[in-house]
Structures are given as structure tokens and as C-alpha cells.
Motif scaffolding. Structure first.
Motif: not given
Length: 137
Positions: A1-25
Motif C-alpha cells: 500500500m505504501n508503494q502505491m501511495r509513493e507512486f502517486s507522488e511521482r505523478w507529473i500532474s494531477d492526472v494519472s500517468p496512464m490517462a496522460m498517455d491516452i491524452l497524448r495519443k
């Protein structure tokens, strides 16, 4: 669970990286689109050979991609860029950092060993019988 929380700290924006990839495509589609302004928040987008209707107020596009994924499609991105608005505000809340952190804010309590569980006097659950289906094996 801590790893999942730490993962969100590395997000560049308020939107998840997966959603940002879809936005780029989806942003690659905007190069071929032509905007026909229709209303205050309504647009007709020409994406040859198709025409799509985008309603920014209701977050709707006639290609249905936006409604299915919750992430603006290329046609919606074209209209958002036309109005010079922030794209991230049109992404559904399911892809936002706040919602992600809500999913991982609780701790899962450990369970006892299976040998320590109370014994049941009910019959054990067995898998169903395998029956041959008609047609090819």
C-alpha cells in the motif's frame, strides 16, 4: 500500500500517468481535425471523412470514446484547445490523484493462518462436474 501511495507522488500532474498517455495519443488526432464552432460549448469537428459533434458542457462526443473512457478524445481535445482551456479539468475524477489516494488510504488488516480458522460443519464446496459440450472437442 505504501508503494502505491509513493507512486502517486511521482505523478507529473494531477492526472494519472496512464490517462496522460491516452491524452497524448488522442492529441495526435487533433492535427487532422477542423473546428466548426456551433454554440457556446458545442462544436462540429471535421475529421475527414467523418464529422463529430462535441458538447463540452456534458462531456459528450459523437464518437463515444470520451463517454466510454472518461478521457477526452481527439475531437474533444480539438474543441478544448480552441477555447484555450485546461485539458486536465475535463478528465473524469477516477483518473485524478485525489481519487487514487482515497483507494489506498486504508490499511488491510492481516488475517490469521488458515489452520487457525474455525472449522465448519457444512459440506465442502466442490467444483461442478465437467461435461462434454456438443461440437468439436
Amino acid at each position: 500500500m505504501n508503494q502505491m501511495r509513493e507512486f502517486s507522488e511521482r505523478w507529473i500532474s494531477d492526472v494519472s500517468p496512464m490517462a496522460m498517455d491516452i491524452l497524448r495519443k488522442n492529441a495526435e488526432i487533433t492535427d487532422n481535425c477542423e473546428v466548426k464552432f456551433n454554440d457556446d460549448l458545442g462544436f462540429e469537428i471535421h475529421d475527414p471523412p467523418y464529422k463529430h459533434v462535441v458538447d463540452l458542457r456534458n462531456k459528450v462526443c459523437s464518437c463515444w470514446s470520451w463517454q466510454l473512457k472518461g478521457i477526452p478524445c481527439g475531437h474533444a481535445l480539438t474543441s478544448i484547445h480552441y477555447k484555450d482551456w485546461v485539458v486536465e479539468s475535463f478528465v473524469d475524477h477516477w483518473y485524478k490523484k485525489e481519487t487514487y489516494l482515497k483507494a489506498y488510504n486504508r490499511f488491510i488488516q492481516p488475517m490469521t493462518n488458515m489452520k487457525m480458522w474455525p472449522k465448519s460443519d457444512r459440506p465442502a464446496i466442490e467444483p461442478p462436474e465437467i461435461t462434454a459440450m456438443p461440437g468439436r472437442p
